[in-house]
Motif scaffolding. Sequence first.
Motif, PDB file in Angstrom:
ATOM      1  N   ASP A 166       0.839  -1.206   0.000  1.00  0.00           N
ATOM      2  CA  ASP A 166       0.000   0.000   0.000  1.00  0.00           C
ATOM      3  C   ASP A 166       0.871   1.252   0.000  1.00  0.00           C
ATOM      4  OD1 ASP A 166      -2.354  -1.612   0.299  1.00  0.00           O
ATOM      5  OD2 ASP A 166      -1.889  -1.774   2.430  1.00  0.00           O
ATOM      6  N   HIS A 167       1.898   1.215   0.827  1.00  0.00           N
ATOM      7  CA  HIS A 167       2.807   2.362   0.973  1.00  0.00           C
ATOM      8  C   HIS A 167       3.498   2.668  -0.354  1.00  0.00           C
ATOM      9  CE1 HIS A 167       5.867   4.384   3.920  1.00  0.00           C
ATOM     10  NE2 HIS A 167       5.321   5.233   3.082  1.00  0.00           N
ATOM     11  N   LEU A 168       3.991   1.629  -1.014  1.00  0.00           N
ATOM     12  CA  LEU A 168       4.688   1.823  -2.285  1.00  0.00           C
ATOM     13  C   LEU A 168       3.745   2.383  -3.344  1.00  0.00           C
ATOM     14  CD1 LEU A 168       7.217   1.472  -4.032  1.00  0.00           C
ATOM     15  CD2 LEU A 168       6.480  -0.870  -4.494  1.00  0.00           C
ATOM     16  N   MET A 169       2.520   1.819  -3.438  1.00  0.00           N
ATOM     17  CA  MET A 169       1.558   2.298  -4.433  1.00  0.00           C
ATOM     18  C   MET A 169       1.222   3.769  -4.209  1.00  0.00           C
ATOM     19  SD  MET A 169       1.002  -0.160  -6.537  1.00  0.00           S
ATOM     20  CE  MET A 169       2.749  -0.496  -6.248  1.00  0.00           C
ATOM     21  N   VAL A 170       1.041   4.147  -2.963  1.00  0.00           N
ATOM     22  CA  VAL A 170       0.677   5.529  -2.645  1.00  0.00           C
ATOM     23  C   VAL A 170       1.814   6.486  -2.992  1.00  0.00           C
ATOM     24  CG1 VAL A 170       0.251   7.119  -0.725  1.00  0.00           C
ATOM     25  CG2 VAL A 170      -1.032   4.980  -0.879  1.00  0.00           C
ATOM     26  N   LEU A 171       3.055   6.116  -2.690  1.00  0.00           N
ATOM     27  CA  LEU A 171       4.179   7.014  -2.969  1.00  0.00           C
ATOM     28  C   LEU A 171       4.478   7.097  -4.465  1.00  0.00           C
ATOM     29  CD1 LEU A 171       6.730   6.507  -0.040  1.00  0.00           C
ATOM     30  CD2 LEU A 171       4.953   8.223  -0.337  1.00  0.00           C
ATOM     31  N   ILE A 172       4.283   6.008  -5.203  1.00  0.00           N
ATOM     32  CA  ILE A 172       4.436   6.079  -6.663  1.00  0.00           C
ATOM     33  C   ILE A 172       3.359   6.991  -7.245  1.00  0.00           C
ATOM     34  CG2 ILE A 172       4.252   4.773  -8.816  1.00  0.00           C
ATOM     35  CD1 ILE A 172       5.570   2.429  -7.427  1.00  0.00           C
ATOM     36  N   TYR A 173       2.127   6.847  -6.744  1.00  0.00           N
ATOM     37  CA  TYR A 173       1.041   7.717  -7.199  1.00  0.00           C
ATOM     38  C   TYR A 173       1.357   9.175  -6.860  1.00  0.00           C
ATOM     39  CZ  TYR A 173      -3.484  10.046  -7.240  1.00  0.00           C
ATOM     40  OH  TYR A 173      -4.507  10.937  -7.467  1.00  0.00           O
ATOM     41  N   ALA A 174       1.877   9.413  -5.669  1.00  0.00           N
ATOM     42  CA  ALA A 174       2.225  10.781  -5.267  1.00  0.00           C
ATOM     43  C   ALA A 174       3.278  11.368  -6.193  1.00  0.00           C
ATOM     44  CB  ALA A 174       2.732  10.792  -3.825  1.00  0.00           C
ATOM     45  N   GLN A 175       4.251  10.543  -6.565  1.00  0.00           N
ATOM     46  CA  GLN A 175       5.319  10.999  -7.437  1.00  0.00           C
ATOM     47  C   GLN A 175       4.795  11.358  -8.822  1.00  0.00           C
ATOM     48  OE1 GLN A 175       8.499  11.731  -7.039  1.00  0.00           O
ATOM     49  NE2 GLN A 175       8.505  12.294  -9.190  1.00  0.00           N
ATOM     50  N   LEU A 176       3.973  10.485  -9.401  1.00  0.00           N
ATOM     51  CA  LEU A 176       3.508  10.690 -10.764  1.00  0.00           C
ATOM     52  C   LEU A 176       2.396  11.735 -10.858  1.00  0.00           C
ATOM     53  CD1 LEU A 176       3.510   6.988 -11.988  1.00  0.00           C
ATOM     54  CD2 LEU A 176       5.226   8.748 -12.434  1.00  0.00           C
ATOM     55  N   SER A 177       1.614  11.876  -9.802  1.00  0.00           N
ATOM     56  CA  SER A 177       0.524  12.851  -9.821  1.00  0.00           C
ATOM     57  C   SER A 177       0.975  14.247  -9.428  1.00  0.00           C
ATOM     58  CB  SER A 177      -0.606  12.395  -8.887  1.00  0.00           C
ATOM     59  OG  SER A 177      -0.179  12.423  -7.532  1.00  0.00           O
ATOM     60  N   GLY A 178       2.162  14.349  -8.830  1.00  0.00           N
ATOM     61  CA  GLY A 178       2.665  15.652  -8.408  1.00  0.00           C
ATOM     62  C   GLY A 178       2.098  16.124  -7.089  1.00  0.00           C
ATOM     63  N   ALA A 179       1.537  15.208  -6.280  1.00  0.00           N
ATOM     64  CA  ALA A 179       0.993  15.589  -4.974  1.00  0.00           C
ATOM     65  C   ALA A 179       2.103  16.151  -4.096  1.00  0.00           C
ATOM     66  CB  ALA A 179       0.346  14.380  -4.303  1.00  0.00           C
ATOM     67  N   ASP A 180       1.871  17.317  -3.504  1.00  0.00           N
ATOM     68  CA  ASP A 180       2.931  17.950  -2.714  1.00  0.00           C
ATOM     69  C   ASP A 180       2.555  18.149  -1.248  1.00  0.00           C
ATOM     70  OD1 ASP A 180       1.062  19.914  -2.977  1.00  0.00           O
ATOM     71  OD2 ASP A 180       2.338  21.336  -4.050  1.00  0.00           O
ATOM     72  N   SER A 181       1.492  17.461  -0.788  1.00  0.00           N
ATOM     73  CA  SER A 181       1.123  17.520   0.627  1.00  0.00           C
ATOM     74  C   SER A 181       0.377  16.246   0.989  1.00  0.00           C
ATOM     75  CB  SER A 181       0.243  18.737   0.918  1.00  0.00           C
ATOM     76  OG  SER A 181      -1.036  18.594   0.320  1.00  0.00           O
ATOM     77  N   LEU A 182       0.392  15.881   2.266  1.00  0.00           N
ATOM     78  CA  LEU A 182      -0.310  14.686   2.719  1.00  0.00           C
ATOM     79  C   LEU A 182      -1.816  14.836   2.505  1.00  0.00           C
ATOM     80  CD1 LEU A 182       1.603  13.881   6.031  1.00  0.00           C
ATOM     81  CD2 LEU A 182       1.684  12.580   3.910  1.00  0.00           C
ATOM     82  N   ARG A 183      -2.332  16.027   2.758  1.00  0.00           N
ATOM     83  CA  ARG A 183      -3.769  16.246   2.590  1.00  0.00           C
ATOM     84  C   ARG A 183      -4.179  16.110   1.120  1.00  0.00           C
ATOM     85  NH1 ARG A 183      -7.279  18.512   6.112  1.00  0.00           N
ATOM     86  NH2 ARG A 183      -5.525  19.230   7.405  1.00  0.00           N
ATOM     87  N   GLY A 184      -3.386  16.708   0.208  1.00  0.00           N
ATOM     88  CA  GLY A 184      -3.697  16.611  -1.208  1.00  0.00           C
ATOM     89  C   GLY A 184      -3.557  15.193  -1.727  1.00  0.00           C
ATOM     90  N   LEU A 185      -2.548  14.466  -1.226  1.00  0.00           N
ATOM     91  CA  LEU A 185      -2.359  13.070  -1.628  1.00  0.00           C
ATOM     92  C   LEU A 185      -3.524  12.219  -1.158  1.00  0.00           C
ATOM     93  CD1 LEU A 185      -0.767  10.694  -2.733  1.00  0.00           C
ATOM     94  CD2 LEU A 185       0.600  10.695  -0.631  1.00  0.00           C
ATOM     95  N   GLU A 186      -3.954  12.421   0.072  1.00  0.00           N
ATOM     96  CA  GLU A 186      -5.089  11.669   0.613  1.00  0.00           C
ATOM     97  C   GLU A 186      -6.346  11.886  -0.235  1.00  0.00           C
ATOM     98  OE1 GLU A 186      -7.096  11.233   5.019  1.00  0.00           O
ATOM     99  OE2 GLU A 186      -6.919  13.253   4.165  1.00  0.00           O
ATOM    100  N   ALA A 187      -6.625  13.143  -0.582  1.00  0.00           N
ATOM    101  CA  ALA A 187      -7.821  13.457  -1.363  1.00  0.00           C
ATOM    102  C   ALA A 187      -7.745  12.846  -2.760  1.00  0.00           C
ATOM    103  CB  ALA A 187      -8.000  14.973  -1.452  1.00  0.00           C
ATOM    104  N   GLY A 188      -6.604  12.974  -3.418  1.00  0.00           N
ATOM    105  CA  GLY A 188      -6.452  12.442  -4.769  1.00  0.00           C
ATOM    106  C   GLY A 188      -6.538  10.935  -4.814  1.00  0.00           C
ATOM    107  N   TRP A 189      -5.874  10.273  -3.861  1.00  0.00           N
ATOM    108  CA  TRP A 189      -5.877   8.811  -3.826  1.00  0.00           C
ATOM    109  C   TRP A 189      -7.280   8.274  -3.539  1.00  0.00           C
ATOM    110  CZ3 TRP A 189      -2.664   4.863  -4.955  1.00  0.00           C
ATOM    111  CH2 TRP A 189      -2.973   3.598  -4.431  1.00  0.00           C
ATOM    112  N   ASN A 190      -7.953   8.812  -2.540  1.00  0.00           N
ATOM    113  CA  ASN A 190      -9.275   8.306  -2.160  1.00  0.00           C
ATOM    114  C   ASN A 190     -10.344   8.638  -3.195  1.00  0.00           C
ATOM    115  OD1 ASN A 190      -8.235   7.231   0.194  1.00  0.00           O
ATOM    116  ND2 ASN A 190      -8.736   9.029   1.435  1.00  0.00           N
TER     117      ASN A 190
END
Length: 353
Positions: free
Chosen positions: A40-64
């Motif tokens: 789960d951790h790896l998938m989320v961080l790869i998604y964060a990298q490719l999507s350009g998420a620059d905050s935990l809150r933005g990453l949470e919203a985009g992923w969910n």
Amino acid sequence: MRFKPSILGKLVEPINRRRFQATVDSHDGDAYDKSFHSWDHLMVLIYAQLSGADSLRGLEAGWNANCQHHYHLGSGWLSRSTLSDANRRRPVGVFAETFDLIVNQLDRHMRREGAAMLRLIDSTPIPLGKICGWAKSNGRIRGMKLHVVYDPNSDCPRVLDITDANVNDAQIGRTITIETGATYVFDKGYCHYGWWTAIAGAGAFFVTRPKSNMGLKLVCDRRVAAPHGDGFTVIEDTEVSLASKGDSKLPIRLRRLIVKRQDGETITLVTNDLERSAIEIAAVYKGRWQIELLFRWIKQHLKIRKFLGTNDNAIRLQLFAAMIAYALLRIAARAGRIAMPILRFTDLVSQCL
């Protein structure tokens, strides 16, 4: 309705889940985060990298917001507090070994038969600024340093190391496993006579630039049959030896080339390769620019000033996740026969993620 995998789902297909889980078990990677596994951790961080998420809150919203793809990714709902805890505690070795697995797979995909084994060695700073008070300074920046051994033939980084910014490049170079027959290309920051001797002793070669205070004495001249190369001219080719008190520390024959670039600048090269032509050696050093494309990708697509954590472990995990994402993009581009530059391909994937 027939299921259609997401772009992210297709990108991560090369990761062998069984081998990944074996890596997790060897590091006890799920010991503290039993509900948020390493996968789960790896998938989320790869998604964060490719999507350009620059905050935990933005990453949470985009992923969910893309929960319809979670089942097929083998992941689930994300809580930013859980991710923050995992960033602080999960062993870095889990992601580091996963990167090695992906790179080995990329090498098999892109190996060119008969190509010379070239290894470009360089490092790039990762500035962290004042927000990370624990970070060390090298006099110019406060942060960390990414060390890379890059294979231009397979177009992938083969070795990756992350250190404090004040760690000397030559210190990391000496830890690299030397491959017989390979040619290592690096700049003057990797000047260490003991390491140069070890490279020669292993049946490998190096091409580098000497430091200004390195004393060399002429042994004999060599004739330059064809002095003109692609954007440069070889104006001198000689065999030399070390002219300082450290002769015994460098008991190998050296060759010095003086090369004039197209812009008029003159550079000096030193190598232990006595067989290649002067033009070939100068061209090998000129090819160092290829590793700069990797560093350029890192600086453009890794949010180096917006890490998803301010502790050492979180930053290392995100750096390894970024390099895993880079390798996966390379595999996808190769499989799809995509000819566009990696920078543009990354932009395209980000828009369709």
